[in-house]
Design a protein around this motif. Structure first.
Motif, PDB file in Angstrom:
ATOM      1  N   TYR A   1       1.484   8.405   3.962  1.00 46.80           N
ATOM      2  CA  TYR A   1       2.641   7.759   4.979  1.00 46.80           C
ATOM      3  C   TYR A   1       3.759   9.055   4.814  1.00 46.80           C
ATOM      4  O   TYR A   1       4.482   9.270   5.825  1.00 46.80           O
ATOM      5  N   ILE A   2       4.139   9.312   3.565  1.00 42.56           N
ATOM      6  CA  ILE A   2       5.317  10.576   3.285  1.00 42.56           C
ATOM      7  C   ILE A   2       4.461  11.896   2.937  1.00 42.56           C
ATOM      8  O   ILE A   2       4.106  12.054   1.674  1.00 42.56           O
TER       9      ILE A   2
ATOM     10  N   ALA B   1       9.059  -1.327   5.050  1.00 41.81           N
ATOM     11  CA  ALA B   1       7.943  -1.890   4.490  1.00 41.81           C
ATOM     12  C   ALA B   1       8.109  -1.774   2.966  1.00 41.81           C
ATOM     13  O   ALA B   1       7.496  -2.679   2.149  1.00 41.81           O
ATOM     14  N   LEU B   2       8.520  -0.588   2.580  1.00 42.82           N
ATOM     15  CA  LEU B   2       8.768  -0.347   1.337  1.00 42.82           C
ATOM     16  C   LEU B   2       9.610  -1.570   0.497  1.00 42.82           C
ATOM     17  O   LEU B   2       9.217  -2.116  -0.694  1.00 42.82           O
TER      18      LEU B   2
ATOM     19  N   ASP C   1       9.777  -4.666   1.600  1.00 41.03           N
ATOM     20  CA  ASP C   1       9.211  -5.789   1.465  1.00 41.03           C
ATOM     21  C   ASP C   1       8.029  -6.054   0.180  1.00 41.03           C
ATOM     22  O   ASP C   1       8.123  -6.866  -0.352  1.00 41.03           O
ATOM     23  N   THR C   2       7.424  -4.785   0.080  1.00 43.73           N
ATOM     24  CA  THR C   2       6.597  -4.662  -1.139  1.00 43.73           C
ATOM     25  C   THR C   2       7.425  -4.785  -2.616  1.00 43.73           C
ATOM     26  O   THR C   2       6.925  -5.691  -3.292  1.00 43.73           O
TER      27      THR C   2
ATOM     28  N   SER D   1      -3.928 -10.604   1.202  1.00 45.97           N
ATOM     29  CA  SER D   1      -2.645  -9.548   0.884  1.00 45.97           C
ATOM     30  C   SER D   1      -2.474  -9.378  -0.437  1.00 45.97           C
ATOM     31  O   SER D   1      -2.198  -8.299  -1.000  1.00 45.97           O
TER      32      SER D   1
ATOM     33  N   VAL E   1      -1.863  -0.965  -5.111  1.00 43.08           N
ATOM     34  CA  VAL E   1      -0.432  -0.617  -5.403  1.00 43.08           C
ATOM     35  C   VAL E   1      -0.176  -0.880  -6.725  1.00 43.08           C
ATOM     36  O   VAL E   1       0.205   0.278  -7.379  1.00 43.08           O
TER      37      VAL E   1
ATOM     38  N   GLU F   1      -1.585   2.157  -8.562  1.00 38.07           N
ATOM     39  CA  GLU F   1      -0.974   3.439  -8.427  1.00 38.07           C
ATOM     40  C   GLU F   1       0.412   3.181  -9.384  1.00 38.07           C
ATOM     41  O   GLU F   1       0.657   4.240 -10.034  1.00 38.07           O
TER      42      GLU F   1
ATOM     43  N   VAL G   1       3.139   6.446  -5.335  1.00 39.69           N
ATOM     44  CA  VAL G   1       3.569   5.078  -5.726  1.00 39.69           C
ATOM     45  C   VAL G   1       4.037   4.372  -4.388  1.00 39.69           C
ATOM     46  O   VAL G   1       3.672   3.471  -3.761  1.00 39.69           O
ATOM     47  N   LEU G   2       5.134   5.132  -3.905  1.00 40.41           N
ATOM     48  CA  LEU G   2       5.894   4.611  -2.882  1.00 40.41           C
ATOM     49  C   LEU G   2       4.870   4.516  -1.523  1.00 40.41           C
ATOM     50  O   LEU G   2       5.140   3.770  -0.703  1.00 40.41           O
ATOM     51  N   ASP G   3       4.195   5.660  -1.458  1.00 38.73           N
ATOM     52  CA  ASP G   3       3.256   5.729  -0.367  1.00 38.73           C
ATOM     53  C   ASP G   3       2.429   4.650  -0.285  1.00 38.73           C
ATOM     54  O   ASP G   3       2.067   3.856   0.859  1.00 38.73           O
ATOM     55  N   GLU G   4       1.605   4.008  -1.529  1.00 37.58           N
ATOM     56  CA  GLU G   4       0.950   2.934  -1.457  1.00 37.58           C
ATOM     57  C   GLU G   4       1.598   1.800  -1.006  1.00 37.58           C
ATOM     58  O   GLU G   4       0.909   0.929  -0.538  1.00 37.58           O
ATOM     59  N   MET G   5       2.849   1.603  -1.453  1.00 38.72           N
ATOM     60  CA  MET G   5       3.865   0.465  -1.130  1.00 38.72           C
ATOM     61  C   MET G   5       4.028   0.183   0.085  1.00 38.72           C
ATOM     62  O   MET G   5       3.939  -0.573   0.925  1.00 38.72           O
ATOM     63  N   ILE G   6       4.363   1.386   0.813  1.00 46.15           N
ATOM     64  CA  ILE G   6       4.638   1.569   2.243  1.00 46.15           C
ATOM     65  C   ILE G   6       3.062   1.068   2.916  1.00 46.15           C
ATOM     66  O   ILE G   6       3.317   0.172   3.997  1.00 46.15           O
ATOM     67  N   GLY G   7       2.117   1.602   2.450  1.00 48.48           N
ATOM     68  CA  GLY G   7       0.915   1.267   3.244  1.00 48.48           C
ATOM     69  C   GLY G   7       0.749  -0.416   2.871  1.00 48.48           C
ATOM     70  O   GLY G   7       0.608  -0.904   4.066  1.00 48.48           O
ATOM     71  N   TRP G   8       0.951  -1.113   1.783  1.00 48.08           N
ATOM     72  CA  TRP G   8       0.785  -2.356   1.982  1.00 48.08           C
ATOM     73  C   TRP G   8       1.664  -3.257   2.679  1.00 48.08           C
ATOM     74  O   TRP G   8       1.330  -4.210   3.195  1.00 48.08           O
ATOM     75  N   GLY G   9       2.955  -2.676   2.549  1.00 48.39           N
ATOM     76  CA  GLY G   9       4.117  -3.324   3.375  1.00 48.39           C
ATOM     77  C   GLY G   9       3.582  -3.381   4.880  1.00 48.39           C
ATOM     78  O   GLY G   9       3.885  -4.457   5.619  1.00 48.39           O
ATOM     79  N   ILE G  10       3.238  -2.481   5.436  1.00 44.35           N
ATOM     80  CA  ILE G  10       2.736  -2.269   6.843  1.00 44.35           C
ATOM     81  C   ILE G  10       1.739  -2.971   7.154  1.00 44.35           C
ATOM     82  O   ILE G  10       1.532  -3.997   8.191  1.00 44.35           O
ATOM     83  N   LEU G  11       0.661  -2.955   6.339  1.00 48.43           N
ATOM     84  CA  LEU G  11      -0.529  -3.750   6.504  1.00 48.43           C
ATOM     85  C   LEU G  11      -0.189  -5.276   6.312  1.00 48.43           C
ATOM     86  O   LEU G  11      -0.855  -6.310   7.412  1.00 48.43           O
ATOM     87  N   HIS G  12       0.353  -5.736   5.487  1.00 49.16           N
ATOM     88  CA  HIS G  12       0.846  -7.126   5.402  1.00 49.16           C
ATOM     89  C   HIS G  12       1.567  -7.579   6.399  1.00 49.16           C
ATOM     90  O   HIS G  12       1.429  -8.833   6.849  1.00 49.16           O
ATOM     91  N   ARG G  13       2.624  -6.799   7.058  1.00 51.46           N
ATOM     92  CA  ARG G  13       3.204  -7.225   8.101  1.00 51.46           C
ATOM     93  C   ARG G  13       2.454  -7.645   9.353  1.00 51.46           C
ATOM     94  O   ARG G  13       2.665  -8.508   9.850  1.00 51.46           O
TER      95      ARG G  13
ATOM     96  N   LYS H   1      -0.910  -8.313   9.213  1.00 52.19           N
ATOM     97  CA  LYS H   1      -1.351  -9.780   9.129  1.00 52.19           C
ATOM     98  C   LYS H   1      -0.739 -10.821   9.396  1.00 52.19           C
ATOM     99  O   LYS H   1      -1.025 -11.946   9.711  1.00 52.19           O
ATOM    100  N   ILE H   2       0.607 -10.815   8.804  1.00 51.87           N
ATOM    101  CA  ILE H   2       1.317 -12.034   8.952  1.00 51.87           C
ATOM    102  C   ILE H   2       1.768 -12.211  10.477  1.00 51.87           C
ATOM    103  O   ILE H   2       1.991 -13.384  11.055  1.00 51.87           O
TER     104      ILE H   2
END
Lengths: 119, 119
Positions: free
Chosen positions: A3-4, A20-21, A23-24, A94, A101, A104, B101-113, B115-116
């Motif tokens: 993403y970055i 998103a960040l 949220d996590t 989820s 995460v 990582e 780490v932040l990237d993985e967190m962004i990824g999870w956040g986006i995917l999770h949103r 899904k919801i």
DNA sequence: AATAGCACTATACTTTTGTATAGTGGAAAA
DNA sequence: TTTTCCACTATACAAAAGTATAGTGCTATT
């Protein structure tokens, strides 16, 4: 996929990524969430089982954390209508996906410790 | 490489992983740390520059966060002995490595949103 | 009938985290 | 020389997060 991948990416879409960040981070922040999630990685558990798994947590805190995690879509509360009723908690999809995460984060933590000790 | 590749791995070495995880979470937790780190991804900055980049932060908070981040080895404080002295803050190597780490967190956040919202 | 286990809730409190507002001491610019 | 910029610090306060302790309503066991 990243993403970055460079600074330009941060400039392009900062708000969605930032949300998103956040949220996590909110899902993981606090004294107990990580532990509760950790226990549930082993499979679904009843309230008292989680309580015993965490020793020092009070039922008030556990109740609060489980409610928040449920609200955040990380945990499911399953009610089995037997006599007596059995209530269990399990990670959602989820929830399980947080593994990447956490992984990582563990990786960074270990590497970072090594670096600090080297100095 | 994965730290939690299966449940057996969690059972084998829970304390070291748990500590590393907690370290990482502590570095990111709180209202401002993520934002300060985010600003510093763009390069080294002076106190007032960061302050302006974050608009609502008070100098007390910024000062506190920078101290903690320095203590945690995520930020360097660089003093240039000119007249007047110039003080700048920059991410350490570990700080930049948080990107993954932040990237993985962004990824999870986006995917999770996603899904919801699908539900 | 008394006791114990489950899944919590209620109340009061302490600690931690964050905010608001003002001020300091040095240098430089007007 | 008064004002401004920089990099903060000090004090007081408010809000959020977490703890301690007790209790509830239900069922099941002894």
């Amino acid at each position: 996929m990243s993403y970055i991948s460079n600074i330009e990416d941060i400039k392009k879409c900062p708000t969605e990524f930032a949300l998103a960040l956040r949220d996590t981070l909110n899902v993981l922040s606090g004294k107990w969430k990580l532990n509760v999630i950790g226990v549930l990685f082993f499979g679904k558990k009843r309230f008292t089982e989680i309580e015993k798994g965490l020793e020092e947590i009070t039922p008030r805190m556990l109740s609060k954390e489980l409610k928040e995690l449920e609200l955040n879509g990380v945990v499911n509360r399953i009610v089995t209508a037997s006599r007596p009723v059995v209530i269990e908690y399990e990670l959602t999809e989820s929830g399980y996906e947080l593994k990447k995460v956490l992984d990582e984060m563990i990786g960074w933590g270990i590497l970072h410790r090594e670096k600090i000790f080297k100095k």
